[in-house]
Design a protein around this motif. Structure first.
Motif, PDB file in Angstrom:
ATOM      1  N   THR A 298     -10.030  -1.929  53.657  1.00 24.87           N
ATOM      2  CA  THR A 298      -9.048  -1.310  52.765  1.00 24.87           C
ATOM      3  C   THR A 298      -8.917  -2.141  51.497  1.00 24.87           C
ATOM      4  O   THR A 298      -8.918  -3.375  51.544  1.00 24.87           O
ATOM      5  CB  THR A 298      -7.665  -1.182  53.435  1.00 24.87           C
ATOM      6  N   LYS A 299      -8.829  -1.435  50.391  1.00 22.53           N
ATOM      7  CA  LYS A 299      -8.589  -2.095  49.105  1.00 22.53           C
ATOM      8  C   LYS A 299      -7.085  -2.128  48.879  1.00 22.53           C
ATOM      9  O   LYS A 299      -6.418  -1.098  48.947  1.00 22.53           O
ATOM     10  CB  LYS A 299      -9.283  -1.350  47.976  1.00 22.53           C
TER      11      LYS A 299
ATOM     12  N   GLU B 286      -9.406  -7.080  48.986  1.00 23.16           N
ATOM     13  CA  GLU B 286      -9.875  -6.268  50.105  1.00 23.16           C
ATOM     14  C   GLU B 286      -9.510  -6.913  51.447  1.00 23.16           C
ATOM     15  O   GLU B 286      -9.555  -8.127  51.596  1.00 23.16           O
ATOM     16  CB  GLU B 286     -11.389  -6.073  50.032  1.00 23.16           C
ATOM     17  N   ARG B 287      -9.169  -6.076  52.388  1.00 20.62           N
ATOM     18  CA  ARG B 287      -8.845  -6.516  53.742  1.00 20.62           C
ATOM     19  C   ARG B 287      -9.821  -5.838  54.697  1.00 20.62           C
ATOM     20  O   ARG B 287     -10.142  -4.659  54.543  1.00 20.62           O
ATOM     21  CB  ARG B 287      -7.404  -6.124  54.077  1.00 20.62           C
ATOM     22  N   GLU B 288     -10.303  -6.599  55.681  1.00 21.35           N
ATOM     23  CA  GLU B 288     -11.192  -6.052  56.702  1.00 21.35           C
ATOM     24  C   GLU B 288     -10.563  -6.275  58.071  1.00 21.35           C
ATOM     25  O   GLU B 288      -9.987  -7.333  58.336  1.00 21.35           O
ATOM     26  CB  GLU B 288     -12.563  -6.711  56.647  1.00 21.35           C
TER      27      GLU B 288
ATOM     28  N   VAL C  63       2.675  14.998  44.639  1.00 26.01           N
ATOM     29  CA  VAL C  63       2.437  14.354  43.344  1.00 26.01           C
ATOM     30  C   VAL C  63       1.039  14.731  42.874  1.00 26.01           C
ATOM     31  O   VAL C  63       0.045  14.281  43.433  1.00 26.01           O
ATOM     32  CB  VAL C  63       2.563  12.822  43.446  1.00 26.01           C
ATOM     33  N   ASP C  64       0.956  15.602  41.877  1.00 24.63           N
ATOM     34  CA  ASP C  64      -0.339  15.995  41.336  1.00 24.63           C
ATOM     35  C   ASP C  64      -1.009  14.816  40.638  1.00 24.63           C
ATOM     36  O   ASP C  64      -0.340  13.970  40.035  1.00 24.63           O
ATOM     37  CB  ASP C  64      -0.182  17.138  40.334  1.00 24.63           C
ATOM     38  N   HIS C  65      -2.318  14.760  40.703  1.00 19.07           N
ATOM     39  CA  HIS C  65      -3.111  13.755  39.989  1.00 19.07           C
ATOM     40  C   HIS C  65      -2.722  12.326  40.374  1.00 19.07           C
ATOM     41  O   HIS C  65      -2.674  11.434  39.532  1.00 19.07           O
ATOM     42  CB  HIS C  65      -2.997  13.947  38.477  1.00 19.07           C
ATOM     43  N   ALA C  66      -2.435  12.121  41.666  1.00 16.99           N
ATOM     44  CA  ALA C  66      -2.175  10.771  42.166  1.00 16.99           C
ATOM     45  C   ALA C  66      -3.506  10.037  42.320  1.00 16.99           C
ATOM     46  O   ALA C  66      -4.581  10.643  42.324  1.00 16.99           O
ATOM     47  CB  ALA C  66      -1.446  10.834  43.507  1.00 16.99           C
ATOM     48  N   THR C  67      -3.453   8.727  42.451  1.00 21.02           N
ATOM     49  CA  THR C  67      -4.654   7.933  42.718  1.00 21.02           C
ATOM     50  C   THR C  67      -4.372   6.974  43.861  1.00 21.02           C
ATOM     51  O   THR C  67      -3.236   6.532  44.054  1.00 21.02           O
ATOM     52  CB  THR C  67      -5.103   7.124  41.482  1.00 21.02           C
ATOM     53  N   ASP C  68      -5.420   6.658  44.622  1.00 23.17           N
ATOM     54  CA  ASP C  68      -5.247   5.689  45.697  1.00 23.17           C
ATOM     55  C   ASP C  68      -5.472   4.282  45.147  1.00 23.17           C
ATOM     56  O   ASP C  68      -5.659   4.084  43.941  1.00 23.17           O
ATOM     57  CB  ASP C  68      -6.182   6.004  46.864  1.00 23.17           C
ATOM     58  N   GLY C  69      -5.480   3.302  46.026  1.00 20.38           N
ATOM     59  CA  GLY C  69      -5.601   1.921  45.595  1.00 20.38           C
ATOM     60  C   GLY C  69      -6.930   1.583  44.953  1.00 20.38           C
ATOM     61  O   GLY C  69      -7.054   0.557  44.278  1.00 20.38           O
ATOM     62  N   ALA C  70      -7.934   2.450  45.145  1.00 18.63           N
ATOM     63  CA  ALA C  70      -9.238   2.235  44.526  1.00 18.63           C
ATOM     64  C   ALA C  70      -9.404   3.057  43.255  1.00 18.63           C
ATOM     65  O   ALA C  70     -10.486   3.081  42.663  1.00 18.63           O
ATOM     66  CB  ALA C  70     -10.359   2.580  45.512  1.00 18.63           C
ATOM     67  N   GLY C  71      -8.329   3.746  42.850  1.00 18.17           N
ATOM     68  CA  GLY C  71      -8.380   4.552  41.637  1.00 18.17           C
ATOM     69  C   GLY C  71      -8.978   5.929  41.831  1.00 18.17           C
ATOM     70  O   GLY C  71      -9.192   6.655  40.859  1.00 18.17           O
TER      71      GLY C  71
ATOM     72  N   GLY D 258      -2.887   5.005  51.151  1.00 18.79           N
ATOM     73  CA  GLY D 258      -1.443   5.070  50.965  1.00 18.79           C
ATOM     74  C   GLY D 258      -1.038   4.370  49.691  1.00 18.79           C
ATOM     75  O   GLY D 258      -1.839   4.211  48.765  1.00 18.79           O
ATOM     76  N   ASN D 259       0.224   3.942  49.632  1.00 17.56           N
ATOM     77  CA  ASN D 259       0.739   3.269  48.437  1.00 17.56           C
ATOM     78  C   ASN D 259      -0.073   2.023  48.095  1.00 17.56           C
ATOM     79  O   ASN D 259      -0.056   1.039  48.825  1.00 17.56           O
ATOM     80  CB  ASN D 259       2.200   2.848  48.666  1.00 17.56           C
ATOM     81  N   GLY D 260      -0.802   2.061  47.005  1.00 13.63           N
ATOM     82  CA  GLY D 260      -1.532   0.890  46.557  1.00 13.63           C
ATOM     83  C   GLY D 260      -2.703   0.492  47.431  1.00 13.63           C
ATOM     84  O   GLY D 260      -3.316  -0.555  47.225  1.00 13.63           O
ATOM     85  N   THR D 261      -3.034   1.293  48.439  1.00 13.57           N
ATOM     86  CA  THR D 261      -4.151   0.966  49.323  1.00 13.57           C
ATOM     87  C   THR D 261      -5.177   2.089  49.289  1.00 13.57           C
ATOM     88  O   THR D 261      -4.888   3.206  48.898  1.00 13.57           O
ATOM     89  CB  THR D 261      -3.694   0.752  50.778  1.00 13.57           C
ATOM     90  N   ALA D 262      -6.369   1.772  49.723  1.00 16.86           N
ATOM     91  CA  ALA D 262      -7.420   2.776  49.827  1.00 16.86           C
ATOM     92  C   ALA D 262      -8.350   2.396  50.955  1.00 16.86           C
ATOM     93  O   ALA D 262      -8.769   1.242  51.059  1.00 16.86           O
ATOM     94  CB  ALA D 262      -8.200   2.874  48.514  1.00 16.86           C
ATOM     95  N   VAL D 263      -8.653   3.337  51.837  1.00 18.77           N
ATOM     96  CA  VAL D 263      -9.628   3.099  52.891  1.00 18.77           C
ATOM     97  C   VAL D 263     -11.005   3.339  52.296  1.00 18.77           C
ATOM     98  O   VAL D 263     -11.372   4.472  51.989  1.00 18.77           O
ATOM     99  CB  VAL D 263      -9.384   4.026  54.091  1.00 18.77           C
ATOM    100  N   THR D 264     -11.765   2.283  52.096  1.00 22.83           N
ATOM    101  CA  THR D 264     -13.065   2.392  51.432  1.00 22.83           C
ATOM    102  C   THR D 264     -14.241   2.380  52.396  1.00 22.83           C
ATOM    103  O   THR D 264     -15.353   2.728  52.010  1.00 22.83           O
ATOM    104  CB  THR D 264     -13.234   1.260  50.401  1.00 22.83           C
TER     105      THR D 264
END
Length: 296
Positions: A113-114, A119-121, A234-242, A278-284
């Protein structure tokens, strides 16, 4: 304001859908126009077109956005991705169709996750009885001891305490123990979140992030989330990876200061309804591996 400019602004970031996916949305649009009253729609038969006189520019722009929104085949498109319940139900339908390859008991659920600090593994034991590991963004790591026969190795920081064991309950990374029924999942999430606040949202994100959820469980999770009151899209939201998507937020607690507190948000891809983060995170990255340290 110039109506064409408004429509262009609303629809420019939305990818066009194939014609087969537009039928339901087109029908819904025409129903909305009809609801305005027949006096507002004037047919010009010679030119074979319509003049829309009673529909406001903002309403027309929103309706056109709904028509052109890209939708997975076979799913009813949510209205411009603005209805949180429709988005979550679409995400549930997609999750239910996801191929399922359950991990073996001695394997590990891997997730990268970013996060805001890097990054966290995570390598979590599929059945909770084997020793896993979490590597933090700052390079540090800490073990996730497996629970065997009701006991787990005790640690002080990253160091095991020699000969010290502590009582435990297995915490599996493969969550086949969770409900596959929406109502049962809602009751599970609601067990200690009676106010339906952001704490429940955090629980949803935690389950979706670093666990292997069977398709029926993941679908039930999103379906249960759709039953929670006070949700907002929320339209046009972005995750933690943009990565762009549509966000769903939970209401703040009554005691939270809206000027300071940030609503918990879960983000889905707007075109596929796949979970992003989620908030400020992204599963990459995610998958199943045979040992700690391996990556899919």
């Amino acid at each position: 304001m110039d109506e064409l400019k408004l429509i262009s602004e609303r629809t420019s970031p939305v990818p066009l859908a194939e014609s087969a996916a537009l039928a339901a949305a087109r029908a819904r649009l025409m129903d909305e126009i009809a609801a305005e009253g027949t006096e507002n729609v004037v047919p010009l038969r010679k030119q074979r077109r319509w003049v829309w006189t009673g529909v406001g520019a903002a309403g027309l722009a929103a309706a056109i956005t709904a028509v052109v929104a890209l939708t997975p085949a076979g799913l009813e498109p949510p209205a411009a991705a603005a209805d949180p319940v429709a988005v979550l139900r679409s995400a549930a339908a997609v999750a239910l169709k996801t191929p399922d390859t359950p991990p073996k008991p001695d394997q590990f659920v891997y997730t990268k996750t970013k996060q805001p600090d890097g990054e966290r593994e995570a390598w979590l034991s599929a059945d909770g009885t084997h020793d896993g590991l979490i590597k933090m963004a700052d390079g540090s790591s800490f073990p996730v001891p497996g629970c065997r026969n009701g006991l787990a190795q005790a640690y002080k920081g990253e160091e095991p305490l020699k000969g010290v064991m502590e009582p435990c309950t297995p915490s599996p990374g493969y969550r086949q123990d969770l409900p596959t029924d929406v109502d049962a999942m809602f009751a599970h999430l609601n067990a200690d979140n009676a106010d339906h606040s952001g704490k429940m949202g955090k629980d949803v994100v935690a389950l979706a992030n670093e666990n292997y959820l069977p398709p029926a469980v993941r679908a039930a999770l999103y379906g249960a989330a759709a039953k929670m009151p006070g949700l907002r899209a929320v339209d046009h939201a972005t995750d933690g990876a943009g990565r762009p998507g549509v966000g769903i937020t939970w209401p703040l607690k009554p005691e939270d200061d809206p000027k300071v507190a940030k609503p918990e948000m879960i983000v889905f891809a707007a075109d596929t309804f796949l979970y992003l983060g989620g908030n400020g995170t992204a599963v990459t990255a995610s998958g199943v591996v045979d040992a700690v340290g391996q990556r899919p």
